[in-house]
Design a protein around this motif. Structure first.
Motif, PDB file in Angstrom:
ATOM      1  N   CYS A   1      -6.340  -5.402 -10.772  1.00 24.10           N
ATOM      2  CA  CYS A   1      -5.574  -5.249 -12.011  1.00 24.10           C
ATOM      3  C   CYS A   1      -6.476  -4.816 -13.155  1.00 24.10           C
ATOM      4  O   CYS A   1      -7.552  -5.381 -13.362  1.00 24.10           O
ATOM      5  CB  CYS A   1      -4.873  -6.560 -12.345  1.00 24.10           C
ATOM      6  SG  CYS A   1      -3.684  -7.014 -11.064  1.00 24.10           S
TER       7      CYS A   1
ATOM      8  N   GLY B   1      -4.485   5.078 -16.443  1.00 23.66           N
ATOM      9  CA  GLY B   1      -5.411   4.274 -15.645  1.00 23.66           C
ATOM     10  C   GLY B   1      -5.942   4.929 -14.387  1.00 23.66           C
ATOM     11  O   GLY B   1      -7.138   4.877 -14.108  1.00 23.66           O
TER      12      GLY B   1
ATOM     13  N   PRO C   1       0.593  -9.052 -19.218  1.00 22.90           N
ATOM     14  CA  PRO C   1      -0.269  -8.540 -18.148  1.00 22.90           C
ATOM     15  C   PRO C   1      -1.018  -9.667 -17.429  1.00 22.90           C
ATOM     16  O   PRO C   1      -1.242  -9.583 -16.212  1.00 22.90           O
ATOM     17  CB  PRO C   1      -1.230  -7.600 -18.872  1.00 22.90           C
ATOM     18  CG  PRO C   1      -1.187  -8.010 -20.304  1.00 22.90           C
ATOM     19  CD  PRO C   1       0.202  -8.506 -20.535  1.00 22.90           C
TER      20      PRO C   1
ATOM     21  N   ILE D   1       1.525   2.278 -12.140  1.00 18.76           N
ATOM     22  CA  ILE D   1       1.642   2.210 -13.608  1.00 18.76           C
ATOM     23  C   ILE D   1       2.699   1.164 -13.940  1.00 18.76           C
ATOM     24  O   ILE D   1       3.854   1.294 -13.507  1.00 18.76           O
ATOM     25  CB  ILE D   1       2.114   3.571 -14.169  1.00 18.76           C
ATOM     26  CG1 ILE D   1       1.132   4.684 -13.818  1.00 18.76           C
ATOM     27  CG2 ILE D   1       2.368   3.482 -15.671  1.00 18.76           C
ATOM     28  CD1 ILE D   1       1.715   6.088 -14.043  1.00 18.76           C
TER      29      ILE D   1
ATOM     30  N   TYR E   1      -2.112  -0.899 -13.329  1.00 19.66           N
ATOM     31  CA  TYR E   1      -2.534  -0.648 -14.704  1.00 19.66           C
ATOM     32  C   TYR E   1      -1.519  -1.234 -15.671  1.00 19.66           C
ATOM     33  O   TYR E   1      -0.356  -0.813 -15.708  1.00 19.66           O
ATOM     34  CB  TYR E   1      -2.690   0.861 -14.918  1.00 19.66           C
ATOM     35  CG  TYR E   1      -3.614   1.443 -13.871  1.00 19.66           C
ATOM     36  CD1 TYR E   1      -4.990   1.238 -13.948  1.00 19.66           C
ATOM     37  CD2 TYR E   1      -3.100   2.120 -12.762  1.00 19.66           C
ATOM     38  CE1 TYR E   1      -5.844   1.714 -12.963  1.00 19.66           C
ATOM     39  CE2 TYR E   1      -3.947   2.607 -11.766  1.00 19.66           C
ATOM     40  CZ  TYR E   1      -5.317   2.398 -11.877  1.00 19.66           C
ATOM     41  OH  TYR E   1      -6.148   2.853 -10.884  1.00 19.66           O
ATOM     42  N   LEU E   2      -1.966  -2.218 -16.448  1.00 18.97           N
ATOM     43  CA  LEU E   2      -1.052  -3.007 -17.282  1.00 18.97           C
ATOM     44  C   LEU E   2      -1.388  -2.907 -18.758  1.00 18.97           C
ATOM     45  O   LEU E   2      -2.497  -3.282 -19.187  1.00 18.97           O
ATOM     46  CB  LEU E   2      -1.158  -4.477 -16.850  1.00 18.97           C
ATOM     47  CG  LEU E   2      -0.724  -4.784 -15.417  1.00 18.97           C
ATOM     48  CD1 LEU E   2      -1.652  -5.806 -14.772  1.00 18.97           C
ATOM     49  CD2 LEU E   2       0.705  -5.303 -15.419  1.00 18.97           C
TER      50      LEU E   2
ATOM     51  N   GLY F   1      -0.685   2.295 -19.521  1.00 14.71           N
ATOM     52  CA  GLY F   1      -1.091   2.170 -18.119  1.00 14.71           C
ATOM     53  C   GLY F   1      -1.132   3.495 -17.378  1.00 14.71           C
ATOM     54  O   GLY F   1      -1.747   3.612 -16.319  1.00 14.71           O
TER      55      GLY F   1
END
Ligand SMILES: *Cc1c(COP(=O)(O)O)cnc(C)c1O
Length: 450
Positions: free
Chosen positions: A302, A394, A285, A423, A276-277, A391
């Motif tokens: 991603c 996520g 990202p 994360i 999670y970006l 993130g």
């Protein structure tokens, strides 16, 4: 009218625009995702380009150790720790009602040396790339030399005749400014009005020229670009389109893979990895995703996270408008406490070249970032800035999604429950205490009560 259509027509064609315009937190999983073997056709970069970047950073390691003693313990490599955040995971699971165990990891780019954010990857790399190019051209350096030579009079005199400029919401300016000034360049950072005061102060203390602009990030970049264009000795770092910056981020892929090997954490068909970006303009990202895809292939998934008021990449890819779109055109404010993500117009390069490699996108409110910030401190004693928490929402989003994402991935029940979730914590290590305390107080105030 927005790009030839009324808002009503846009909403009919793209229904998610409605909740996006209301500032609601949403998720969208891209149906056009493709296996890496096909998706690589979209991008003009290869694994060899990433290896080249990696080798260049290796050449600079002795120089970096000499000028930044804090990277001595990693032998001149600017890299962050990978940690488990089980206590944080349990707290979020309590709030979101996820009852089965979740393996949750966190990548501490928040504590990267020199710049204290993910920008220490791309930003520093681009400055080093440029310095190397100049020194090679002038015959002051060979790639086989000991790069500590760059810290000596001849090279420093060369760099002092050149300038490096960048437009930034804060963190990119910090990494470019600090690195450029250290090499001896004249460094200028164009900052938007939402950039934090302490970042401007810190840059000035390093001898960087900070130019403040009344508008947002996009305007700061435009102004900076214009100023630089008229000066042949000035290199402007183009956050939206720079492939150099992108490759600096991409090196993270092989580095993370080595950390997984060392920690004996598997990534394969039965052990997928979800990452999670936080996403601003998309280069950070996007580059990291490219590197991760090269390192882990189709087993890594991603997902980009954006503030509800700055969902530029989500909207750009979703509508296909990419960098033709600014969220403000849809009445979305681009006002967020997540200053690293306060970007209204996405990178066109990342949006088009990476669109079949990014599984999905979600948005979250500033309040959710603040409550996660508070929880992260309470459970893991980890200091992050608001952007870096994007993130952290996520894994609960993915584990509770009902849009058919999981079915589309075709993962077995075992693979789904074996999955590791990561994360990418992108910044915060250098936030001054008083500033951080006010973030924490905010988080304490807005945390969902049970
Ligand atoms: C810049 C930044 C990001 C996002 O990177 P982009 O390249 O703008 O997408 C995320 N988090 C933090 C803390 C940042 O500074």
């Amino acid at each position: 009218m927005v790009y030839g259509k009324t808002i009503a027509d846009w909403v009919t064609a793209f229904p998610l625009i409605k909740p996006l315009m209301k500032g609601e937190a949403i998720a969208w999983f891209n149906p056009a995702i493709a296996p890496i073997a096909q998706a690589l056709d979209d991008i003009p970069l290869t694994a060899a380009d990433v290896s080249d970047a990696s080798a260049r950073l290796q050449r600079f390691a002795p120089y970096l150790m000499e000028v930044f003693p804090e990277v001595t313990k990693t032998n001149g490599v600017i890299e962050s720790e990978l940690i488990r955040v089980d206590a944080f995971s349990r707290e979020v699971q309590k709030i979101t009602g996820i009852s089965h165990p979740v393996s949750l990891l966190l990548k501490k780019d928040s504590h990267l040396p020199i710049a204290g954010s993910v920008k220490a990857r791309g930003g520093i790399y681009e400055v080093l790339f440029y310095a190397e190019k100049l020194a090679l051209q002038e015959g002051l350096l060979k790639t086989t030399d000991d790069y500590r030579l760059l810290n000596q009079a001849a090279c420093r005199a060369l760099f002092s005749r050149h300038k490096i400029a960048v437009g930034s919401t804060g963190n990119l300016g910090m990494s470019i400014g600090i690195m450029a000034a250290k090499l001896g360049f004249e460094a200028t950072v164009h900052m938007s009005s939402d950039a934090r005061q302490w970042k401007k102060d810190k840059l000035r203390s390093h001898g960087v020229v900070v130019v403040e602009h009344a508008g947002d990030y996009g305007q700061a970049v435009e102004q900076g670009r214009k100023n630089a264009e008229s000066d042949p000795l000035c290199h402007f770092v183009d956050d939206e389109n720079s492939m150099t910056l992108f490759l600096g981020y991409a090196v993270a892929g092989e580095r993370l893979k080595a950390q997984f090997v060392e920690a004996a954490i598997r990534v394969d068909a039965e052990h997928p990895l979800f990452v999670y970006l936080p996403c601003g303009v998309g280069g950070g990202p996007g580059g990291i995703t490219f590197g991760l895809k090269l390192a882990f292939g189709d087993h890594v998934h991603c997902i980009f996270a954006e503030p509800t008021q700055s969902p530029c990449m989500l909207m750009g890819v979703y509508t296909g408008l990419h960098d033709k779109l600014a969220v403000q055109d849809f009445g979305i404010t681009n006002h967020t406490a997540a200053d690293g993500l306060a970007v209204g117009r996405p990178s066109g390069f990342v949006g088009t070249a990476m669109q079949r490699m990014i599984d999905g996108y979600y948005t979250l409110t500033d309040d959710e970032m603040f409550s996660l910030l508070y929880l992260m401190q309470k459970t893991e004693h980890l200091q992050l800035e608001p952007s870096a928490l994007a993130g952290a929402a996520g894994f609960s989003r993915v584990l509770s999604e009902k849009q058919g994402y999981r079915e589309r991935l075709g993962l077995s029940d075992t693979a789904w429950s074996n999955a590791n979730h990561l994360i990418w914590a992108t910044g915060g290590g250098m936030v001054p205490t008083a500033e951080y305390e006010s973030y924490l107080a905010n988080g304490r105030r807005v945390i969902p009560k049970r």
